[in-house]
Design an enzyme around this catalytic site. Structure first.
Site, mmCIF file in Angstrom:
data_model
loop_
_atom_site.group_PDB
_atom_site.id
_atom_site.type_symbol
_atom_site.label_atom_id
_atom_site.label_comp_id
_atom_site.label_asym_id
_atom_site.label_seq_id
_atom_site.Cartn_x
_atom_site.Cartn_y
_atom_site.Cartn_z
ATOM 1 N N GLU A 138 39.659 42.402 21.683
ATOM 2 C CA GLU A 138 41.224 42.231 22.169
ATOM 3 C C GLU A 138 41.835 43.543 21.703
ATOM 4 O O GLU A 138 43.003 43.380 21.004
ATOM 5 C CB GLU A 138 41.940 41.249 21.875
ATOM 6 C CG GLU A 138 41.106 39.925 22.224
ATOM 7 C CD GLU A 138 41.844 38.630 21.822
ATOM 8 O OE1 GLU A 138 42.554 38.820 21.022
ATOM 9 O OE2 GLU A 138 41.170 37.610 21.883
ATOM 10 N N ASN B 28 35.061 43.182 23.830
ATOM 11 C CA ASN B 28 35.498 42.088 24.543
ATOM 12 C C ASN B 28 37.021 41.859 24.608
ATOM 13 O O ASN B 28 37.675 42.154 23.412
ATOM 14 C CB ASN B 28 34.885 40.950 23.372
ATOM 15 C CG ASN B 28 35.233 39.333 24.357
ATOM 16 O OD1 ASN B 28 34.385 38.998 25.132
ATOM 17 N ND2 ASN B 28 35.814 38.447 23.406
ATOM 18 N N ASP C 262 37.598 29.565 30.665
ATOM 19 C CA ASP C 262 37.999 28.334 30.868
ATOM 20 C C ASP C 262 39.133 28.320 32.060
ATOM 21 O O ASP C 262 39.689 29.477 32.295
ATOM 22 C CB ASP C 262 38.588 27.711 29.714
ATOM 23 C CG ASP C 262 39.594 28.391 28.761
ATOM 24 O OD1 ASP C 262 40.032 29.630 29.537
ATOM 25 O OD2 ASP C 262 39.864 28.225 27.484
ATOM 26 N N GLU D 40 34.377 33.603 27.668
ATOM 27 C CA GLU D 40 35.353 32.626 27.058
ATOM 28 C C GLU D 40 35.860 31.800 28.265
ATOM 29 O O GLU D 40 37.150 31.513 28.047
ATOM 30 C CB GLU D 40 36.269 33.255 26.036
ATOM 31 C CG GLU D 40 35.758 34.099 24.998
ATOM 32 C CD GLU D 40 36.734 34.486 23.944
ATOM 33 O OE1 GLU D 40 37.884 33.947 24.044
ATOM 34 O OE2 GLU D 40 36.682 35.557 23.232
ATOM 35 N N HIS E 61 40.053 33.556 30.574
ATOM 36 C CA HIS E 61 40.984 32.552 30.431
ATOM 37 C C HIS E 61 41.868 32.324 31.455
ATOM 38 O O HIS E 61 42.653 33.463 31.495
ATOM 39 C CB HIS E 61 41.633 32.600 29.007
ATOM 40 C CG HIS E 61 40.984 32.779 28.000
ATOM 41 N ND1 HIS E 61 40.139 31.512 27.762
ATOM 42 C CD2 HIS E 61 40.638 33.559 26.848
ATOM 43 C CE1 HIS E 61 39.472 31.926 26.428
ATOM 44 N NE2 HIS E 61 39.766 33.007 25.919
HETATM 45 O O1 G3I Z 1 41.050 24.052 10.707
HETATM 46 C C1 G3I Z 1 42.563 24.092 10.826
HETATM 47 C C2 G3I Z 1 42.870 22.920 10.226
HETATM 48 O O2 G3I Z 1 42.550 22.569 8.790
HETATM 49 C C3 G3I Z 1 44.489 22.844 10.168
HETATM 50 O O3 G3I Z 1 45.102 21.353 10.077
HETATM 51 C C4 G3I Z 1 45.012 23.079 11.519
HETATM 52 C C5 G3I Z 1 46.494 23.396 11.357
HETATM 53 O O4 G3I Z 1 47.072 24.120 12.661
HETATM 54 O O5 G3I Z 1 44.427 24.440 11.896
HETATM 55 C C6 G3I Z 1 43.119 24.602 12.083
HETATM 56 O O6 G3I Z 1 42.648 25.816 12.378
HETATM 57 C C7 G3I Z 1 42.901 26.085 13.657
HETATM 58 C C8 G3I Z 1 41.447 26.686 14.212
HETATM 59 O O7 G3I Z 1 41.774 26.955 15.665
HETATM 60 C C9 G3I Z 1 40.676 25.532 14.340
HETATM 61 O O8 G3I Z 1 41.001 24.519 15.001
HETATM 62 C C10 G3I Z 1 43.776 27.489 13.714
HETATM 63 O O9 G3I Z 1 45.158 26.932 13.209
HETATM 64 C C11 G3I Z 1 43.910 27.891 15.047
HETATM 65 O O10 G3I Z 1 44.687 29.281 14.814
HETATM 66 C C12 G3I Z 1 42.627 28.224 15.492
HETATM 67 O O11 G3I Z 1 42.801 28.691 16.885
HETATM 68 C C13 G3I Z 1 41.542 29.335 17.320
HETATM 69 C C14 G3I Z 1 42.222 30.839 18.192
HETATM 70 O O12 G3I Z 1 40.942 31.464 18.720
HETATM 71 C C15 G3I Z 1 42.808 31.661 17.054
HETATM 72 O O13 G3I Z 1 43.252 32.878 17.348
HETATM 73 C C16 G3I Z 1 40.900 28.697 18.613
HETATM 74 O O14 G3I Z 1 40.295 27.570 17.905
HETATM 75 C C17 G3I Z 1 39.961 29.454 19.191
HETATM 76 O O15 G3I Z 1 39.517 28.728 20.453
HETATM 77 C C18 G3I Z 1 40.548 30.889 19.590
HETATM 78 O O16 G3I Z 1 39.670 31.556 20.413
HETATM 79 C C19 G3I Z 1 40.149 32.874 20.759
HETATM 80 C C20 G3I Z 1 38.977 33.834 20.911
HETATM 81 O O17 G3I Z 1 38.668 33.903 19.315
HETATM 82 C C21 G3I Z 1 39.478 35.093 21.216
HETATM 83 N N1 G3I Z 1 39.855 35.053 22.615
HETATM 84 C C22 G3I Z 1 41.054 34.239 22.724
HETATM 85 C C23 G3I Z 1 40.639 32.759 22.184
HETATM 86 C C24 G3I Z 1 41.795 31.720 22.768
HETATM 87 O O18 G3I Z 1 42.740 31.892 21.756
#
Ligand code: G3I
Length: 449
Positions: A162, A204, A272, A270, A241
């Protein structure tokens, strides 16, 4: 009148394509008997993979793991290989959760995509406040350490994620990494290549699906530049996405094909698509077809397993519902993968015939039908009627080569033209064509010997 297989093929291909599309659109239909029954196995028929993002925290969920083990043959860690997860304190690396995902995948015979070595987002706190050469060096050390740790276990790395701006500029996104100098991306790729020479190295990004968008063009120009200067890049990942505000573009195939023409693999990394029912299923079908139509589109990864596992669960964007049941979108993808083992022409079952009459009366008809297909070659069969004393000319187009024949006595007029005669095994013979990226059918013509 003599018809060539190719000219008939052009007509029949259109109707076959429509038939294939219509067939795949029968939502809820079972896959044809003999077809593969899982996404990974279906994708493997054309030498591709079908993967998913995995969260380490869900590996204890038997429904989740059951679907994972059954359906997918490629795995991406959803968050566990990112910079904040793998280097939470500078110089202290942490691989526990990433290893759980990698080991689970590899124990099940699956491959792994690495995601992601360098990114402006999800940086550990210590890195967010850095700049200049200390940040550049920290980034390069991170790339080197993580890629070295996983050397030999990663099919492809998202080396940089990105890095381009949304909107009309077509330029780089502002970030602390970008401010270390425009060459930060190529520096990351060179470090990754040194650390793991056998992993494919990918750039990516998201919103790069529509060929006419400035961001797509910006990334294209960077890849073109990298290829021209020998910067080590092997692949481009399209996150894909989609939702109603960002639908699957009608020129998706063009985008994938144009990037592939630069000499890189393309992967949907990725995927969806928010929505439900047949509308969602048809969009999934379109994306899958776009990949299958590009020989260098090597695989598709969906960003999670069940809707409830998604980063945007309320949009129900995935292939399994919250209970782990297959959705209409699942069936449409599976059907396309099963029908679409052919990255070139979309037909799988059509036949075509050529007929010729002898000046002295009598004639014969040669009917070509497609056989099995693999990533590098395909089989064809010709059935002759009208005479047992036939001479069939089979002409392939460059760079195709016929590499095997059966049930015929074959001789060669040139590298592209084979003459086939009966060898005592009836009036159907076959051959294998190594296609070299050209999936066109051969032309066949028949005369009485
Ligand atoms: O694990 C913690 C948890 O302990 C806590 O209670 C909670 C509170 O907010 O947060 C949890 O962590 C989160 C994590 O996902 C696991 O669920 C983070 O806040 C959250 O920011 C994180 O989001 C991820 C996101 O990337 C961050 O940018 C998504 O799961 C993940 O699917 C997403 O993936 C990205 C790719 O890497 C890049 N392309 C876009 C894609 C979608 O955003």
């Amino acid at each position: 009148m003599t018809l060539t297989a190719k000219s008939v093929a052009r007509v029949t291909l259109v109707s076959a394509l429509l038939t294939a599309v219509a067939g795949a659109a029968i939502i809820g239909a079972s896959p044809a008997s003999g077809a593969a029954s899982t996404l990974g196995a279906a994708a493997q028929q054309s030498g591709r993979y079908f993967g998913t993002a995995v969260a380490a925290g869900k590996l204890g969920d038997s429904t989740y793991t059951g679907i994972l083990n059954r359906e997918f043959d490629m795995v991406t860690a959803e968050n566990e290989m990112k910079m904040d997860a793998t280097e939470p304190n500078q110089g202290q690396f942490s691989y526990g959760n990433a290893d759980r995902i990698v080991n689970q995948a590899r124990n099940q015979g699956k491959r792994v995509r690495g995601h992601a070595l360098a990114w402006h987002s999800q940086q550990p706190g210590w890195m967010q406040n850095m700049s200049g050469s200390s940040l550049r060096n920290a980034m390069l050390n991170h790339v080197t350490q993580v890629a070295t740790y996983y050397r030999g276990k990663i099919y492809a790395w998202d080396v940089v994620n990105e890095a381009f701006a949304d909107g009309s500029s077509g330029g780089r996104r502002d970030s602390n990494l970008q401010r270390t100098g425009n060459d930060w991306i190529e520096a990351a790729f060179r470090a990754a290549r040194s650390a793991d020479p056998n992993a494919k190295l990918c750039y990516n990004d998201y919103n790069t699906d529509n060929w006419s968008h400035a961001k797509t063009q910006g990334v294209y120009r960077m890849v073109q530049d990298f290829k021209s200067r020998g910067v080590p890049i092997d692949c481009v990942g399209f996150q894909a996405h989609f939702n109603s505000g960002n639908p699957v573009p009608s020129n998706y195939h063009t985008t994938l094909q144009n990037f592939a023409a630069l000499g890189v693999d393309v992967q949907i990394t990725e995927l969806d698509i928010e929505g439900s029912g047949s509308s969602q299923a048809q969009q999934y079908q379109g994306v899958t077809q776009a990949c299958l139509s590009v020989p260098r589109c090597t695989g598709i990864t969906v960003w999670g397993i069940r809707d409830s596992d998604s980063w945007r669960a309320s949009g129900t964007p995935l292939l399994f519902d919250g209970n782990g049941n297959k959705k209409a979108a699942y069936t449409s993808v599976l059907n396309v993968l099963n029908n679409g083992t052919d990255p070139g022409p979309t037909s799988t079952t059509s036949t075509t015939t050529t007929t010729s009459s002898n000046p002295g009366g009598g004639g014969c008809t040669a009917t070509y039908s497609e056989g099995e297909k693999w990533s590098d070659r395909f089989n064809g069969n010709v059935t002759v009627s009208g005479t047992d004393n036939w001479i069939v000319t089979v002409t392939v187009s460059s760079p195709q080569r016929i590499i095997a024949t059966w049930n015929t006595s074959a001789s060669w007029d040139s590298a592209n033209v084979m003459t086939a005669r009966p060898n005592g095994n009836g009036n159907t013979f076959g051959f294998t064509i190594q296609h070299g990226g050209n999936w066109n059918w051969p032309s066949v013509s028949c005369r009485v010997g």
